[in-house]
Design an enzyme around this catalytic site. Sequence first.
Site, PDB file in Angstrom:
ATOM      1  N   ASP A   8       0.791  -1.238   0.000  1.00 46.50           N
ATOM      2  CA  ASP A   8       0.000   0.000   0.000  1.00 46.50           C
ATOM      3  C   ASP A   8       0.820   1.284   0.000  1.00 46.50           C
ATOM      4  O   ASP A   8       0.433   2.278   0.649  1.00 46.50           O
ATOM      5  CB  ASP A   8      -0.974  -0.002   1.205  1.00 46.50           C
ATOM      6  CG  ASP A   8      -1.981  -1.133   1.118  1.00 46.50           C
ATOM      7  OD1 ASP A   8      -1.936  -1.926   0.155  1.00 46.50           O
ATOM      8  OD2 ASP A   8      -2.822  -1.242   2.038  1.00 46.50           O
ATOM      9  N   LYS A  50      -6.780  -4.895  -3.565  1.00 45.03           N
ATOM     10  CA  LYS A  50      -7.578  -5.468  -2.495  1.00 45.03           C
ATOM     11  C   LYS A  50      -8.493  -4.402  -1.918  1.00 45.03           C
ATOM     12  O   LYS A  50      -8.150  -3.230  -1.890  1.00 45.03           O
ATOM     13  CB  LYS A  50      -6.672  -6.027  -1.404  1.00 45.03           C
ATOM     14  CG  LYS A  50      -5.809  -4.961  -0.752  1.00 45.03           C
ATOM     15  CD  LYS A  50      -4.709  -5.539   0.098  1.00 45.03           C
ATOM     16  CE  LYS A  50      -3.855  -4.455   0.703  1.00 45.03           C
ATOM     17  NZ  LYS A  50      -4.498  -3.639   1.738  1.00 45.03           N
ATOM     18  N   LYS A  75      -8.098  -4.565   4.448  1.00 46.19           N
ATOM     19  CA  LYS A  75      -6.770  -4.385   5.032  1.00 46.19           C
ATOM     20  C   LYS A  75      -5.920  -5.600   4.679  1.00 46.19           C
ATOM     21  O   LYS A  75      -4.753  -5.485   4.347  1.00 46.19           O
ATOM     22  CB  LYS A  75      -6.871  -4.226   6.550  1.00 46.19           C
ATOM     23  CG  LYS A  75      -7.863  -3.167   7.009  1.00 46.19           C
ATOM     24  CD  LYS A  75      -7.624  -1.832   6.355  1.00 46.19           C
ATOM     25  CE  LYS A  75      -8.589  -0.763   6.863  1.00 46.19           C
ATOM     26  NZ  LYS A  75      -8.503   0.446   6.022  1.00 46.19           N
ATOM     27  N   ILE A 109       2.926   0.194   4.429  1.00 54.92           N
ATOM     28  CA  ILE A 109       2.180   0.976   5.404  1.00 54.92           C
ATOM     29  C   ILE A 109       0.705   0.564   5.400  1.00 54.92           C
ATOM     30  O   ILE A 109       0.226   0.049   4.408  1.00 54.92           O
ATOM     31  CB  ILE A 109       2.280   2.485   5.086  1.00 54.92           C
ATOM     32  CG1 ILE A 109       1.986   2.747   3.610  1.00 54.92           C
ATOM     33  CG2 ILE A 109       3.666   2.972   5.447  1.00 54.92           C
ATOM     34  CD1 ILE A 109       2.112   4.199   3.181  1.00 54.92           C
ATOM     35  N   CYS A 149      -2.708  -2.483   7.617  1.00 50.24           N
ATOM     36  CA  CYS A 149      -2.597  -3.424   6.494  1.00 50.24           C
ATOM     37  C   CYS A 149      -1.377  -4.345   6.612  1.00 50.24           C
ATOM     38  O   CYS A 149      -1.460  -5.534   6.293  1.00 50.24           O
ATOM     39  CB  CYS A 149      -2.567  -2.660   5.180  1.00 50.24           C
ATOM     40  SG  CYS A 149      -4.148  -1.837   4.847  1.00 50.24           S
TER      41      CYS A 149
END
Lengths: 294, 294, 294, 294
Positions: C85, C196, C199, C224, C229
Amino acid sequence: MTKEKMPQPPTPNRDFTSAAREEVLKRVEKDYEEFKKTKTFKFPAWLYGPPRGKLFKVEVEDCPRFGDKAWVEFDSARTAFVSIDMQIDFCGPKGYVDVMGYDLGLTSAPIKPIHYVLHNIRNGTDIKVIHTREGHLPDLSDAPYNKVLRSKIIGDGVGIGDIPKGGLGRLLTRGEKNWDIIDDLYPMPGEYVIDKAGKGAFGQSNMPLLLKNLGITHLVITGITTDVCVHTIMREANDYGYWCLLLKDGTGATDYGNYQAAIKQIKMQGGVFGWVSDSKKFIDGVRSAFPDTS
Amino acid sequence: MTKEKMPQPPTPNRDFTSAAREEVLKRVEKDYEEFKKTKTFKFPAWLYGPPRGKLFKVEVEDCPRFGDKAWVEFDSARTAFVSIDMQIDFCGPKGYVDVMGYDLGLTSAPIKPIHYVLHNIRNGTDIKVIHTREGHLPDLSDAPYNKVLRSKIIGDGVGIGDIPKGGLGRLLTRGEKNWDIIDDLYPMPGEYVIDKAGKGAFGQSNMPLLLKNLGITHLVITGITTDVCVHTIMREANDYGYWCLLLKDGTGATDYGNYQAAIKQIKMQGGVFGWVSDSKKFIDGVRSAFPDTS
Amino acid sequence: MTKEKMPQPPTPNRDFTSAAREEVLKRVEKDYEEFKKTKTFKFPAWLYGPPRGKLFKVEVEDCPRFGDKAWVEFDSARTAFVSIDMQIDFCGPKGYVDVMGYDLGLTSAPIKPIHYVLHNIRNGTDIKVIHTREGHLPDLSDAPYNKVLRSKIIGDGVGIGDIPKGGLGRLLTRGEKNWDIIDDLYPMPGEYVIDKAGKGAFGQSNMPLLLKNLGITHLVITGITTDVCVHTIMREANDYGYWCLLLKDGTGATDYGNYQAAIKQIKMQGGVFGWVSDSKKFIDGVRSAFPDTS
Amino acid sequence: MTKEKMPQPPTPNRDFTSAAREEVLKRVEKDYEEFKKTKTFKFPAWLYGPPRGKLFKVEVEDCPRFGDKAWVEFDSARTAFVSIDMQIDFCGPKGYVDVMGYDLGLTSAPIKPIHYVLHNIRNGTDIKVIHTREGHLPDLSDAPYNKVLRSKIIGDGVGIGDIPKGGLGRLLTRGEKNWDIIDDLYPMPGEYVIDKAGKGAFGQSNMPLLLKNLGITHLVITGITTDVCVHTIMREANDYGYWCLLLKDGTGATDYGNYQAAIKQIKMQGGVFGWVSDSKKFIDGVRSAFPDTS
């Protein structure tokens, strides 16, 4: 913790196990009586909440027994129309099925019925549309090795990831022209597309989350091929409790006997994986609720 | 199929993408305005259907910001109380945590609050109860190897599957006395027990199917340990859209700092994994709807 | 079938349950003894087969106990480096975290270490690279309603799907500039990208299938935010038996205390979710096996 | 972070996408050439590591084309024999199928072949054995409502959870006599039992984790009914890359045409879900590697 100080668990004033079973059985008894009167699997508002869209009924065949007919009731806003793997590779010229020498007539037969359904539900209804595509990452990293090997052997040296002579691109490979959905049934803005590496879709995509968030309870299933991807997805959906209706003219297989058997298998035991109808009966049902559809 | 004969897809008279987003955003705007007035996350009947049980509100802390308080509304019949891994191995004498030399006081602290909650909801409410147990098949076939190895090393030669000196049986092994749930919180008939090999539960059990069939929308979470199994299950449930409330006195960790951090992590960004309350506040809410509870 | 004619099942000449357990325990005993000598979690070729790439060791901290150090051995070809992420929304100017007023310094701190790792493994190694992106379909159909509502409330009226004042596009929405991975860490051809909605990643994407097909056994995790996540994905992977190493300078959270706690939580009980190291130690290990890396 | 100070990503000296695809295609080309010479799907040690048990070959039929024969090679220690739903409800007197009036001869036909296989592999081999059972919790909480309702209708008022006249207990209900596996094929200590609420098993049990931990790569599948549970599980396993072999005399359906079609569907396209053999051919293969089996 001193055990003495802890009040012992109360004798429960409920036996949830049998009480819960009795509640289910009472409910099912009631719906069974209703079915005997109406031959209809009513939309269970007690289970899902009141309808959000419009209710309509679709005639289904060989239900509960072969030779019988019955109806399934849908809430339009909780219904998703699923078009499975209508990709050039499976039903278009120079796609995988064509290159392998199968009769394209069998897998392309559902194009027209699916088009007819899409045409109708795209105008003025709140029925959701989901398309799926089978295919692999360009490096084949999501293709199980035995799948690739078997395709190579049956294709006499040309399998998944290869470019066949006279073909449009790498077979079953994401991003290739042959992998994409045919023009006549191409997804429109606001329709959903699920990419999947397998025959099924539930274990390797966000399809379960999507259905849950959209509040979908009933699936109307079409696409190819009947005995492979269509059946696999219908089985997965049925196991999770979705009410599944297959439109038999909206699906096809590479072998007509397999197509016929796949239809029959669904109808066993009163509908072991769901129900079977056809595109006209489905749209007749839709139109009864959305008469102003152009 | 002759392309000429096929009528071209109609220009859609809807843009589902932005229309759907606007519908969601309009709804969320409305609920946001409602929240500003009432500080309550109302039970969304528009989403799940009308309540099946009784509605009640529970005060939650540090929501939406640290220092604030708010309320979450529950439909009792759509609420499951989850007691995670209250096994002798994690909170009882001669269990795993005890044998490893951790402070049993920390992991046994939630026994009393959980007992208090169970005592209350077992009498006269329709709130469902789910217990989970972590443990492995007696041949360790469902234990990832690195898990077993790490347990052996940290245990100075005594890990999962071994019988520790002074212990009750094989550590974390299904069927052993130490593996089972402690007497004070033992499941009653009609309550659900989920056995799991991992810290989480959703990917390897029928828990998702159970929650779906039971119509559960909200989970009230307790158990041990806060930062390991409790957090993992809360994260899984939150990802699937369940409304999760942790009762902070109904959970404990092997390290108090980790416990505190785990609580705080939930509250970030307005409740990134759900909400936090305590057993008294929860039962106060339950009692407001079920006043005749003994 | 006449029962009389059926030969009765033979007395089994094996007790698989205890035999299998003893085999696991003998193996784990051996690897435990090896660990005591070498302080190394060797790559278990007996379990996964002989190395396909190059073996290298990475120093990990506080293992098995706080204050200790140990090594984990990797097979380069079975290792995936995961960057979670690293999107503008979480670490870039005018992204979600920035707009919410959190300190961008905390979530952007891992950019440089991740860049350093990518730079090294992209040149001459066979370590796989996987990027993840959190985000929702433009119609928000894969966003659980409570997630959207909470974001709206904590954002004082500006949440997921909205365009914040001074922002680059709709928050956490697929296709928007702010949703994409930052330029400095952008995926290269041949690297994998997992989109996705949650998380976590395992239950709603083809990530498990991809890891299985690629033969991955060990994951090196960065990204992060640490407590949200990153932890969720590390927990999922650990439950499925992947050997997980977090690079602590390659990760960050919106709150420094949560970051520290998340690191500590991993190290409990000898590494309850895996191991912790840093980017320099990891690349030192990589370089020992790939000395010619530019 | 100052962008100026950040070294730009290096030009990658690899194109993983095409390099990885070429590697797969080269490998598959090699195995294809090998197949042409040997007609054998060799155990791919390059993929899974060297054999842990003994290698043996089993003749399969109609592969790659109808009328052809070929062999699949197994590593005994990586092979699981799966016996699906051999419960009284499906193949025993007074069970569900019997009560429904189906021909018990069809579903009980595989008992003898499965018994023959179990008898052989239980003595002296390291082949794993997995049994599955379909059934629901006593309160029917894990039974999708439409499944219960359909069973009620087709059963003329007697469905899942009911006690049929002359039956042994509640239909398809866990813990009932009729729900359990028949005596002749009862699991022995050390064999695995997977309880499942659906036709399939992968999405709602720890079966995927078990197979992964046991290092299973090949499944030998038997049980009932061929077109329902057997096919569903074979499809799930095939999607996850397991090499699946169905023993055609070790399986049966409630309708002989559906049985035949289910067998044929597997063989399409060179084995779209795996391969088909029979119990004698399988045990002949096993015996070639374990000659001292009694």
